[in-house]
Design an enzyme around this catalytic site. Structure first.
Site, short mmCIF file in Angstrom:
data_model
loop_
_atom_site.label_atom_id
_atom_site.label_comp_id
_atom_site.label_asym_id
_atom_site.label_seq_id
_atom_site.Cartn_x
_atom_site.Cartn_y
_atom_site.Cartn_z
CE LYS A 253 -4.17 1.87 2.19
NZ LYS A 253 -3.91 3.28 2.06
NE ARG A 258 -8.22 4.34 -6.71
CZ ARG A 258 -9.01 3.48 -6.08
NH1 ARG A 258 -9.25 3.65 -4.79
NH2 ARG A 258 -9.56 2.49 -6.71
NE ARG A 273 -10.23 7.78 -1.96
CZ ARG A 273 -11.46 7.99 -1.54
NH1 ARG A 273 -12.09 9.10 -1.86
NH2 ARG A 273 -12.08 7.09 -0.81
CD GLU A 303 -1.97 5.74 -3.71
OE1 GLU A 303 -3.02 5.40 -4.28
OE2 GLU A 303 -1.95 6.43 -2.68
NE ARG A 418 -15.16 2.85 2.47
CZ ARG A 418 -14.02 3.45 2.17
NH1 ARG A 418 -12.91 2.76 2.13
NH2 ARG A 418 -13.99 4.75 1.93
CE LYS A 424 -9.04 1.51 4.64
NZ LYS A 424 -9.48 2.79 4.16
#
Ligand code: AMP
Length: 588
Positions: A253, A258, A273, A303, A418, A424
């Site tokens: 991560k 993003r 994003r 990213e 989501r 994550k």
């Protein structure tokens, strides 16, 4: 048939006055039921104080000075009179309304305003540039004010000033469109899917009005129009992830920002994003995409993070974020060049890949990227046990990364949602909740004692209930502010203060001042508890609350209110916190 602006303005007034979301939907549905395929997109944009979708970069905005000059010219009042009234009423929309109602009757030449005319003038205001553009904006605004009735004048001034503040969110608009056009609120889900694929509410509304429900069911991705990003759930431990996903991919991560990159021939677009168009900010990513991405047409995601070529190290987020700028782009790109770690692909040469499983998409992505200086692939391993996942997580954290994102090998790309397809796991700190929450400010307290000098002592904050499209309170936060922040926040919140509870906020407590749910701020806390005072996750007796909440950082410009932590996430955090406690208890 043209839509009378007077009708829309009276709808705005009703929306402003309501404190119930249900009523809000009914008012909106009524507004939409009188719209046509030619003007519904205009109404949708105007409701949001816009003239086009955010991704276009077309932003409607004028300064207060210009608005005052327009009011003064349209109503023959001195600037000093306008200024004095502004001091008294605190809102230039109300100033225009007051002066307009004192004006003599409409002349023979005046034409009643239509949504079409208002929208077109605003569109020209938003796109005017170069020398003479200030004069043009002034003329366009005066033109509208000349023909406006008092209530219309209120909104004609508020909209370009960014002060409309009706508090209608995307989901509310979609539900009202569903109700107006199909008579069935459940059609919102289908509209949401279309919206997730194009991030343009006005366009979705127009397609619905033009082609009916069928057009929405057959909605397609278009290169150059951003897809709403898939989002990650959170977990508290590696065990939890393996229990949910079994064998899965674990990706590093990266703590940057993003980027959704679109490519069509030699043309490249980059979206953030929040789907703002950032193409011009990152010249090296454009060049990198053209050199290293092998496809005629593609949409992929990664990213971007600033990278020190000398040492081979990543810069921290505070450095990377400096690349989000309008000026000095070339210098900044030389000083802090970005590297993009691609992690997904949604579209390739005419084919929508979002329905394909992650593992297949990843293979396609790997085939198309020539790894090099600018574009790279996110680092990843396939893991089957908690131990393997934990080891990879530790190695990422050691290298200064934020943690990992675990991915379900079989899941499709779920735009705008989501889901547990991505989970994550971040660095955690003992004695605290391992993750922070992004909460929405819904009100503030004036502050007593020492804090009274700032006019702000604390804020009332809420999380987002996605199912109900409402904001539910979770804490009062008074810690973590610097004095400077208290002052600054008071100023920002006063600009969005409301005379009553906002329609989409559910609260058992009353702050001194309500504000429009607009700003998202990150808070840390020691734990999540059950409490009768807060409405997040309310079960009839208690909701969830934060113990010892404190702000960390400042208002998040990259998140809108609907991007805040959701009630479901809070419940998950509460449950996993319990699991951790139980496990720790067992060990002793
Ligand atoms: P958060 O912002 O904490 O909700 O974490 C999700 C974000 O992590 C995404 O929106 C991405 O910007 C970022 N991210 C960094 N690395 C990855 C990766 N390998 N896969 C997916 N998202 C990533």
């Amino acid at each position: 048939m043209a839509y009378p602006f007077e009708r829309l303005a009276s709808g705005f007034r009703q929306l402003e006055a309501t404190s119930s979301r249900l009523e809000m939907i009914n008012i909106l549905a009524k507004i939409f039921s009188e719209a046509t395929a030619e003007n519904v997109h205009m109404i949708v944009y105007l409701l949001q104080g816009r003239v086009a979708a955010p991704y276009t970069g077309i932003e409607l905005g004028i300064g207060e000075k210009l608005a005052m000059r327009a009011i003064s010219q349209a109503y023959g009042a001195d600037l000093s009179e306008v200024e004095a009234l502004y001091k008294e009423l605190g809102d230039l929309g109300l100033v225009a309304e007051r002066l307009c109602s004192g004006k003599k009757q409409m002349t023979l030449f005046s034409q009643p305003l239509t949504v079409e005319r208002v929208y077109n003038n605003f569109y020209r205001i938003a796109t005017a540039s170069g020398s003479g553009s200030q004069d043009l904006k002034l003329r366009l605004l005066v033109d509208l004010l000349n023909d406006a009735k008092p209530l219309e004048a209120r909104y004609i001034v508020r909209i370009p000033l960014g002060k409309l503040r009706l508090g209608v969110g995307d989901a509310t608009i979609l539900e009202a469109l569903a109700l107006a056009k199909t008579g069935n609120r459940d059609f919102r889900e289908k509209l949401e899917r279309a919206y997730n694929l194009c991030s343009d509410l006005g366009y979705v509304a127009r397609r619905l009005f033009e082609g009916g429900p069928e057009a929405i069911e057959n909605f397609k991705i278009v290169v150059g129009i951003p897809i709403r990003p898939a989002l990650a759930q959170r977990a508290q431990s590696a065990e939890e992830i393996i229990a949910r996903l079994g064998t899965c991919a674990a990706e590093a991560k990266y703590d940057g920002f993003r980027c959704q990159i679109h490519k069509k021939g030699n043309k490249v677009w980059i979206f953030s994003r929040r789907l703002e168009n950032m193409t011009d900010m990152f010249p090296e990513l454009i060049e990198g995409t053209l050199k290293q991405f092998d496809a005629e047409e593609a949409i992929f995601e990664g990213e971007a993070i600033a990278y020190n070529e000398e040492t081979g190290e990543f810069y921290p987020f505070q450095v990377t974020i400096q690349r989000k700028r309008k000026y000095g782009i070339k210098e900044a790109s030389e000083e802090y060049p970005l590297r993009l770690f691609a992690f997904d692909i949604m579209y390739l040469n005419g084919e929508d890949l979002t329905g394909k499983p992650y593992e297949e998409r990843r293979k396609i992505l790997e085939d198309r990227i020539k790894r090099g200086d600018v574009l790279d692939l996110s680092e990843r391993v396939i893991v089957s046990t908690a131990k393997e996942l934990e080891d990879f997580f530790e190695s990422c954290v050691e290298r200064g990364l934020e943690g990992i994102v675990a991915k379900d090998l079989k899941a499709p790309y779920i735009a705008g949602a989501r889901k547990w397809a991505w989970i994550k796991l971040k660095r955690s700190y003992r004695g605290e909740l391992s993750d922070t929450l992004d909460v929405v400010i819904v009100g503030y307290y004036k502050g007593r004692g020492k804090r009274s000098q700032f006019g702000l002592g604390g804020i009332l904050v809420a999380v987002y209930d996605k199912k109900e499209d409402l904001f539910k309170t979770i804490a009062k936060v008074g810690s973590g502010f610097t004095e400077e922040q208290l002052r600054e926040m008071k100023k920002l919140l006063d600009e969005i203060a409301l005379p009553h509870k906002p329609a989409r906020v559910v609260s058992k407590i009353e702050p001194d001042v309500w504000v429009e749910p607009k700003y998202v701020i990150t808070v840390a806390a020691d734990e999540i508890t059950r409490s009768p005072n807060h409405t997040a996750g309310w079960d009839g007796e208690r909701g969830y609350a934060l113990r010892f909440p404190r702000i960390v950082g400042w208002i998040r410009s990259d998140k809108g209110p609907e991007d805040a932590t959701t009630v479901d996430e809070v419940i998950e955090m509460y449950k996993s916190q319990k699991r951790v406690e139980v496990r720790e208890g067992e060990e002793q």
